[in-house]
Design a protein around this motif. Structure first.
Motif, PDB file in Angstrom:
ATOM      1  N   SER A   1      70.713 -15.522  63.084  1.00 29.84           N
ATOM      2  CA  SER A   1      69.364 -14.982  62.254  1.00 29.84           C
ATOM      3  C   SER A   1      68.272 -14.768  63.341  1.00 29.84           C
ATOM      4  N   ALA A   2      68.146 -16.041  64.352  1.00 29.47           N
ATOM      5  CA  ALA A   2      67.102 -15.627  65.219  1.00 29.47           C
ATOM      6  C   ALA A   2      67.099 -14.305  66.141  1.00 29.47           C
TER       7      ALA A   2
ATOM      8  N   GLY B   1      64.820  -8.581  66.045  1.00 31.50           N
ATOM      9  CA  GLY B   1      65.159  -7.086  66.117  1.00 31.50           C
ATOM     10  C   GLY B   1      66.386  -6.573  66.717  1.00 31.50           C
ATOM     11  N   HIS B   2      67.066  -7.640  67.140  1.00 28.80           N
ATOM     12  CA  HIS B   2      68.322  -7.506  67.968  1.00 28.80           C
ATOM     13  C   HIS B   2      69.638  -7.533  66.995  1.00 28.80           C
ATOM     14  N   GLY B   3      70.724  -7.088  67.702  1.00 27.93           N
ATOM     15  CA  GLY B   3      71.859  -7.370  66.640  1.00 27.93           C
ATOM     16  C   GLY B   3      72.441  -8.808  66.895  1.00 27.93           C
ATOM     17  N   ALA B   4      73.293  -9.377  66.223  1.00 26.12           N
ATOM     18  CA  ALA B   4      73.786 -10.574  66.393  1.00 26.12           C
ATOM     19  C   ALA B   4      74.537 -10.739  67.989  1.00 26.12           C
ATOM     20  N   ASP B   5      75.116  -9.723  68.375  1.00 21.74           N
ATOM     21  CA  ASP B   5      75.702  -9.753  69.728  1.00 21.74           C
ATOM     22  C   ASP B   5      75.684  -8.346  70.003  1.00 21.74           C
ATOM     23  N   GLU B   6      75.147  -8.183  71.055  1.00 21.18           N
ATOM     24  CA  GLU B   6      74.802  -6.576  71.678  1.00 21.18           C
ATOM     25  C   GLU B   6      75.614  -6.734  73.033  1.00 21.18           C
ATOM     26  N   ARG B   7      76.317  -7.190  73.226  1.00 18.10           N
ATOM     27  CA  ARG B   7      77.565  -6.988  74.359  1.00 18.10           C
ATOM     28  C   ARG B   7      78.619  -5.933  74.291  1.00 18.10           C
TER      29      ARG B   7
END
Ligand SMILES: Nc1nc2c(ncn2[C@@H]2O[C@H](COP(=O)(O)OP(=O)(O)OP(=O)(O)O)[C@@H](O)[C@H]2O)c(=O)[nH]1
Length: 669
Positions: A500-501, A506-512
């Motif tokens: 959620s944070a 404004g990010h994805g849960a995981d942007e890797r």
């Protein structure tokens, strides 16, 4: 070049370097900014450096190079290229050395080679060779982001001793994100090729030439086959070597240049080293392909690979909001761990028979028992040493021999019965030449820690050196960077979970992304068609990401938090030795060393010696989290819970269910 002309040039270089470093810093967060394809390698140019074969102590060369740089350089200004000068440690270090040395104005010393050229030639060739890796299919990630084809290059590698063993650290640059991604390569055979030398065939041939026709002959034949197979496995292991590092970077590249950037075989010493030869992947050769498809009951284990994402908080200051520091250490430990192959028929009972015959020989009145036992009258040519194995096979053999030994005066009962584990705690100095010598005994003293080095073959097991890679990706905070992760932490303190944070910021849960990792693995010859990798992760996205990039994953290996491993062990049974061992090894209170209280340890009665040894390896003291202990805490539990509930880390769920306390704390009510 005149000195008066030299000073302004150096000043330009210095300020240029600072500007470059500033640019590097500012561009670090621009992970997706498209960049140009790097320029082709400079060939033919450069300056002749060391004469090939000239003996120069590398340490001297470097020390004196700094001084030489300070007072004189004949180099032309290097062309500034966007990617030709990535934020390389090498290039920055060189600039710093120059300016500091200049102010000191030391006396110039002449060298038999011009080390300035080595440095400049290496700089000039950074990120060269665009043909590397272009044979692969276009990356899914690149297509999505419309980036130019990814090009990676290993710029340098070096040997680093760690609490778990020696590793080769590889530094990679690429044309997508200006970050220095790393590969931590564990491949002990590269450092100690003698490990693969298990040469006993001659002796075994002799033994088999004798007219031994009983069970001993069968054991020997089987054992010989198994040993030969182990030797084949070791020899067929393709060294985990970077292809881009091993290439010739420019025409006339010197031996010294290759050594300095890490393109060498074996070890470097005070005398220098042996530069590696550029080579195509051995796995392409028909020999290896044949070996890979050969059927055998003993197979090598594919290399273990961990894709680790940078985590400043977890790895450096020991944050227990996440498990990253512990995971890095645990991955290193697991990859360094030997791969154990248990032989089917092995050497079980051999030594019993050997011992029995020796004693029968001394007692002629019992000679008739010899024929009963061995099936022949003459003396057997026992040239093959063996170690009793202590498993089922040995039991069967000892039972078979029991009646004869009783008749011979209880001889069998005097035979050693040593488990392979206890006999395997060899001193580091024990060489492989000793590995087959039964006179070599376990030299571990009670007050020294168990050694990390075992013989390759002991008793009825083969301990193949562990090998694999940790690809260390500079994608901090699941790709959002440290700044954003810190902000996310504050949101977490206000009650949100990690997913959620990220979303709130404004990010994805995981942007890797895993395209660079895939190329690094390919560059090391891993994950290709002929041999898959075992991937150490609970994260389904990682498995999917790498697979999409064309990496063959033969197995996923779960990454179990150490605290859970320990809890599972505690549940398994009591053990008293552990606390003593911990006390002896760490010399202090058990709790400080292990993170476990005495009362917890008391519950561990019954752990095997192997567990103690593994535990010791897991916890060997280190200055940082590498070599550290298990992490535990409520925030870590919350983190793990989120991984299970929101990020699909099902392995964690499976493991948690084995441990009642974690089912209680982790599972939603
Ligand atoms: N955004 C964000 N990133 C975090 C947080 N805690 C740790 N990380 C980052 O998460 C990354 C590690 O990812 P994890 O999800 O823990 O584990 P994983 O590598 O995906 O999965 P495994 O392979 O199973 O361990 C590192 O880059 C950390 O910096 C957090 O609270 N927020």
């Amino acid at each position: 070049m005149m000195r008066s002309q030299q000073a302004p040039r150096r000043e330009r270089e210095r300020t240029g370097a600072i500007h470059e470093r500033k640019m590097d810093r500012s561009s670090r967060e621009e992970s997706n900014a498209p960049k140009h394809v790097p320029a082709a390698p400079t060939t033919g140019g450069g300056h002749a450096a060391a004469n090939e074969g000239e003996s120069v102590r590398p340490d001297m060369a470097y020390r004196e190079r700094s001084e030489e740089n300070a007072v004189e350089s004949d180099e032309e200004d290097q062309p500034v290229r966007e990617l030709a000068s990535p934020p390389s440690m090498l290039s920055n270090a060189t600039h710093r050395t120059s300016s500091t040395s200049a102010s000191n104005a030391r006396t110039k010393r002449r060298l038999s080679i011009d080390p300035t050229n080595i440095s400049n030639n290496l700089k000039q060739n950074l990120m060269a060779s665009p043909e590397v890796n272009t044979a692969r299919p276009p990356s899914a990630t690149n297509m999505a982001n419309q980036l130019p084809p990814l090009v990676i290059r290993c710029q340098a590698r070096t040997r680093v001793p760690t609490p778990h063993g020696e590793i080769f650290l590889h530094l990679y640059t690429n044309n997508h994100d200006n970050k220095e991604h790393l590969a931590i390569v564990i491949d002990p055979l590269q450092l100690d090729p003698d490990m693969a030398d298990i040469s006993e065939d001659d002796e075994e041939e002799n033994a088999l030439d004798t007219p031994v026709k009983d069970v001993q002959s069968t054991i020997l034949r089987q054992q010989r086959r198994e040993k030969r197979r182990v030797r084949e496995i070791l020899r067929q292991r393709r060294p985990l070597i970077s292809q881009t590092l091993n290439e010739v970077w420019r025409e006339g590249e010197t031996e010294m240049e290759r050594l300095v950037r890490g393109a060498y075989v074996g070890r470097l010493t005070g005398e220098g080293g042996t530069a590696s030869k550029p080579q195509s992947f051995i796995s392409d050769s028909p020999h290896i392909q044949e070996a890979a498809t050969a059927k055998s009951d003993i197979q090598d284990v594919p290399p273990l690979v961990r894709i680790h994402s940078e985590c400043y908080t977890g790895e450096t200051i020991g944050s227990m909001r996440c498990d990253c520091g512990e995971q890095l250490d645990e991955a290193l430990r697991q990859i360094c761990d030997e791969q154990v192959i248990k032989f089917k028929h092995a050497m079980a009972g051999y030594e019993l028979k050997h011992d029995l015959q020796a004693r029968l020989d001394q007692r002629p009145e019992l000679r008739h028992l010899q024929s009963q036992t061995f099936g022949f009258e003459g003396k057997a040519d026992f040239t093959q040493p063996g170690t009793p194995a202590g498993d089922d096979d040995e039991m069967a053999m000892s039972m078979e021999l029991d009646s004869a030994s009783n008749a011979a005066g209880g001889i069998a009962s005097s035979t050693r019965s040593v488990s392979p584990q206890s006999s395997s705690r060899m001193d580091d100095s024990a060489s492989l030449a000793d590995a087959t010598d039964p006179s070599v005994t376990d030299v571990q003293s009670t007050d020294s820690p168990p050694s990390t080095k075992r013989r390759v073959i002991e008793g009825n097991r083969a301990y193949l050196p562990g090998r694999g890679v940790i690809v260390y990706l500079r994608q901090e905070g699941r790709g959002i960077g440290l700044l954003e992760k810190i902000r996310a932490y504050n949101l977490q303190d206000m009650g949100h979970d990690t997913v959620s944070a990220n979303l709130m910021l404004g990010h994805g849960a995981d942007e890797r992304k895993y395209d660079i990792a895939a190329d690094i693995l390919r560059d090391l010859g891993l994950g290709r068609n002929d041999s898959g990798i075992r991937l150490l992760t609970n994260n389904p996205e990682k498995v999917q990401g790498l697979s999409q990039e064309g990496i063959i994953i033969s197995e996923r290996v779960g990454m179990v938090p150490r605290d859970w491993q320990q809890s599972a062990r505690r549940r398994m049974g009591p053990q008293s030795k552990k606390s003593k061992v911990h006390g002896a090894i760490f010399g202090g209170p058990v709790e400080s060393a292990s993170g476990m209280s005495d009362s917890m340890l008391e519950q561990n009665e019954g752990d095997s010696e192997d567990d103690v040894y593994d535990d010791w390896r897991r916890r060997r003291g280190g200055a940082t989290l590498i070599g550290g202990s298990a992490a535990r805490g409520p925030e870590l539990e919350k983190y793990l819970r989120t991984k299970i509930e929101r990020m699909g880390h099902s392995e964690l769920l499976d493991r948690a269910q084995c441990i009642p306390t974690f089912v209680l704390t982790l599972m939603p009510t």
